[in-house]
Design an enzyme around this catalytic site. Structure first.
Site, short mmCIF file in Angstrom:
data_model
loop_
_atom_site.label_atom_id
_atom_site.label_comp_id
_atom_site.label_asym_id
_atom_site.label_seq_id
_atom_site.Cartn_x
_atom_site.Cartn_y
_atom_site.Cartn_z
N ARG A 96 0.77 -1.19 0.08
CA ARG A 96 -0.03 0.21 0.05
C ARG A 96 0.99 1.21 -0.05
O ARG A 96 0.71 2.22 -0.65
CB ARG A 96 -0.68 0.11 1.18
CG ARG A 96 -1.76 1.29 1.39
CD ARG A 96 -2.86 1.17 2.55
NE ARG A 96 -3.40 2.48 2.49
CZ ARG A 96 -4.59 2.48 3.27
NH1 ARG A 96 -4.93 1.85 4.08
NH2 ARG A 96 -5.42 3.76 3.36
N ASN A 150 -10.35 -4.57 -0.99
CA ASN A 150 -10.30 -3.57 -1.95
C ASN A 150 -9.26 -4.09 -3.18
O ASN A 150 -8.60 -4.98 -2.85
CB ASN A 150 -9.97 -2.12 -1.34
CG ASN A 150 -11.03 -1.42 -0.85
OD1 ASN A 150 -11.97 -1.40 -1.79
ND2 ASN A 150 -11.04 -0.84 0.24
N CYS A 172 -19.20 -1.99 0.04
CA CYS A 172 -18.25 -0.90 0.69
C CYS A 172 -18.88 -0.07 1.84
O CYS A 172 -20.03 -0.04 2.09
CB CYS A 172 -18.11 0.08 -0.49
SG CYS A 172 -17.02 1.58 0.09
N ASP A 173 -17.93 0.29 2.83
CA ASP A 173 -18.57 0.79 3.82
C ASP A 173 -18.43 2.42 3.67
O ASP A 173 -19.03 3.10 4.96
CB ASP A 173 -17.75 0.54 5.06
CG ASP A 173 -16.44 0.96 5.32
OD1 ASP A 173 -15.94 1.43 4.33
OD2 ASP A 173 -15.67 0.86 6.24
N HIS A 202 -16.61 3.74 -4.98
CA HIS A 202 -15.74 4.85 -4.50
C HIS A 202 -16.07 6.07 -5.61
O HIS A 202 -14.82 6.66 -5.88
CB HIS A 202 -14.15 4.72 -4.42
CG HIS A 202 -14.06 3.82 -3.10
ND1 HIS A 202 -12.73 3.40 -2.71
CD2 HIS A 202 -14.76 3.05 -2.02
CE1 HIS A 202 -12.91 2.66 -1.56
NE2 HIS A 202 -14.24 2.64 -1.25
N TYR A 267 -14.98 9.99 -1.90
CA TYR A 267 -13.79 9.62 -2.89
C TYR A 267 -13.64 10.33 -3.95
O TYR A 267 -12.47 10.23 -4.90
CB TYR A 267 -13.87 8.03 -2.94
CG TYR A 267 -13.24 7.04 -1.82
CD1 TYR A 267 -11.85 7.07 -1.94
CD2 TYR A 267 -13.86 6.73 -0.99
CE1 TYR A 267 -11.08 6.10 -1.00
CE2 TYR A 267 -13.29 5.99 0.16
CZ TYR A 267 -12.02 5.69 0.09
OH TYR A 267 -11.41 4.92 1.03
N ARG A 287 -1.06 7.99 3.71
CA ARG A 287 -1.74 7.22 4.52
C ARG A 287 -1.36 5.82 5.25
O ARG A 287 -1.59 5.41 6.53
CB ARG A 287 -3.31 7.09 3.96
CG ARG A 287 -4.36 6.39 4.70
CD ARG A 287 -4.70 7.10 5.80
NE ARG A 287 -5.80 6.30 6.57
CZ ARG A 287 -5.91 6.52 7.90
NH1 ARG A 287 -5.10 7.54 8.46
NH2 ARG A 287 -6.81 5.67 8.55
#
Ligand code: NAD
Ligand code: G6P
Ligand code: MN
Length: 444
Positions: A96, A150, A172-173, A202, A267, A287
């Site tokens: 990531r 994801n 998705c939350d 998103h 998003y 992040r």
């Protein structure tokens, strides 16, 4: 499934930072969704052992009647299960961080699921996600996978093409979290609100928000969001609270300015204000670093503390009540509740003037046969144009993965609204290929 049945659940990505919160949430919802077995499955033994052993202690103390195991063995994990809750991160935080930092080095958005970072993560995730579905079907053919691994948009498109008949529901939350914020703004609870929504994962918009009596709450929300974005006066969420998330909630005020008729998904900031995002990113500390130094450290420290003391009493594990939508989803399938929820499903006319084969995020009625999309009608030119561009990116990524095509992946990056030119797309792509050597198929 009979209503007196107790369920067997496997959590794939059992060593995830979200696993303890989700297990605590499942225990908190045990009356609504009774469990007979709970299993954790991960392919990283070290991570799984820490989270698994801590939860083993917690379950022994709080729910000894549930048969609990954790394992890295697919057969043990997937034999005799009714639901698989999947949240794997292929490449973990190490990758990531690269997804975020490599694009930033070239002056473009570096984000987990949007732009080149999301494309890279998608190329890594397709293979292992398909493998996970196959394992599930092999050992428990009737099992449903509730997937929130994801990048959900690309994973969902890959499932549509490669495993069209599999029992997989992608969800998705973010809309759930934002709806909670909206409900606080209007002084109600999320369950009091009924929404219409259209988009891609998103990448979407609320077109209406009403209370149960049918009162239109859009004017009040529009006024508030135009001023404050989705920032609440009092924090209502257990997730999405770090300063970088607060900035994202606030930025929604600039998103709504573009089309005040609808309420935007947060998003969209990566696509509509990529210059702002790059200017406000720290190339050295993204992040991924925040999460590794924050959530990951807190959760793993808490797990180790439980193991050391041999008890979960007074532990730092917290119920992730924000994730209770996963229980709503499981219940909807198990008990055929036909609950209305936003899911990622094949369009098939739900958005009338949009590609019927696109994987879209729209309200669905969820029952024992899965998710049935509710028709959202036609969408305006602006949103349609944006979505056509983005859905083409997602489709090209999946095609590139299947065909091993460099050309298609270059096209996907070039088409992303986050990238200014084919030249930059190629430079970013070549660096991503190098970084993802052990994960991506070979591209020719
Ligand atoms: P994490 O790295 O802490 O956990 C993921 C776990 O998956 C790791 O322990 C890893 O070893 C494991 N894993 C990787 N590949 C695997 C495989 N092939 N089989 C089994 N296990 C595998 O990550 P996290 O931050 O806790 O997030 C987990 C996932 O949930 C991510 O994909 C994240 O994007 C996703 N997520 C999605 C939503 C949503 O709205 N859809 C919300 C929150 C998190
Ligand atoms: C939201 C999104 C998820 C994403 C998560 C990232 O919840 O809906 O898809 O994984 O944010 O959160 P993080 O705290 O890991 O940056
Ligand atoms: Mn999401």
């Amino acid at each position: 499934m009979k209503s007196n049945k107790k369920f067997s659940v496997v959590i794939a990505g059992g060593g995830s930072t979200f696993t303890p919160g989700i297990v605590m949430m499942l225990l908190d919802n045990i009356d609504r969704f009774p469990l007979r077995k709970l299993k954790l499955y991960d392919n990283d033994k070290q991570r799984q052992d820490v989270i698994g052993e801590a939860l083993h202690i917690l379950l022994k103390e709080n729910a000894p009647e549930i048969e609990f195991t954790y394992t890295t063995d697919p057969e043990e994990a997937f034999t005799d299960v009714d639901f698989c809750m999947a949240h794997i991160r292929v490449g973990k935080y190490e990758m990531r961080e690269k997804d975020e930092k490599i694009p930033l080095k070239h002056g473009v958005v570096g984000q987990e699921t949007c732009g080149p970072g999301g494309i890279a993560y998608g190329m890594r995730s397709i293979g292992p996600m398909i493998e996970l579905i196959d394992i599930m079907e092999n050992y428990s053919p009737d099992c449903w996978m509730l997937n929130y691994s994801n990048p959900a948009a690309i994973v969902a498109e890959a499932c549509r093409i490669l495993r069209p008949n599999s029992k997989v529901l992608n969800i998705c939350d973010m809309p759930v979290g934002t709806l909670r914020r909206m409900s606080q703004i209007v002084g109600l609870t999320p369950k009091d609100l009924e929404v219409n929504y259209f988009g891609l994962n998103h990448f979407g918009w609320w077109t209406s928000v009403k209370d149960k009596e049918g009162n239109d709450l859009m004017p009040m929300l529009r006024e508030y969001i135009s001023e404050n974005g989705y920032l609440n006066q009092i924090e209502v969420d257990t997730q999405h609270t770090d300063p970088s998330w607060q900035d994202t909630h606030r930025k929604a005020k600039d998103l709504i300015a573009l089309d005040p008729n609808f309420l935007p998904n947060t998003y969209l900031k990566y696509y509509l204000y990529p210059d702002y995002v790059v200017e406000h990113s720290n190339k050295e500390y993204t992040r991924a670093n925040e999460v590794m130094d924050g959530r990951e450290k807190t959760v793993f420290d808490a797990a180790r503390a439980i193991i050391k003391s041999g008890t979960s009493k007074g532990s730092e594990f917290h119920i992730d009540s924000h994730a209770s939508f996963i229980v709503d989803l499981a219940r909807a399938i198990a008990y055929n509740t036909n609950e209305r929820m936003l899911c990622i499903v094949e369009n098939k006319g739900a958005i009338e003037n949009f590609d019927p084969t696109a994987m879209v995020e729209v309200p669905c009625l969820v029952g024992s046969n899965g998710a049935q999309a509710l028709v959202q009608g036609s969408i305006p030119q602006f949103e349609k144009g944006l979505m056509e561009q983005q859905v083409s990116v997602e489709k090209l990524v999946v095609q590139a993965w299947i065909e091993g095509s460099y050309q298609k992946l270059w096209q996907a990056l070039t088409l992303s609204k986050t990238i200014p030119s084919a030249k930059v797309a190629k430079e970013v792509l070549d660096d991503l290929i190098e970084a993802n050597k052990s994960y991506w198929p070979e591209l020719v």
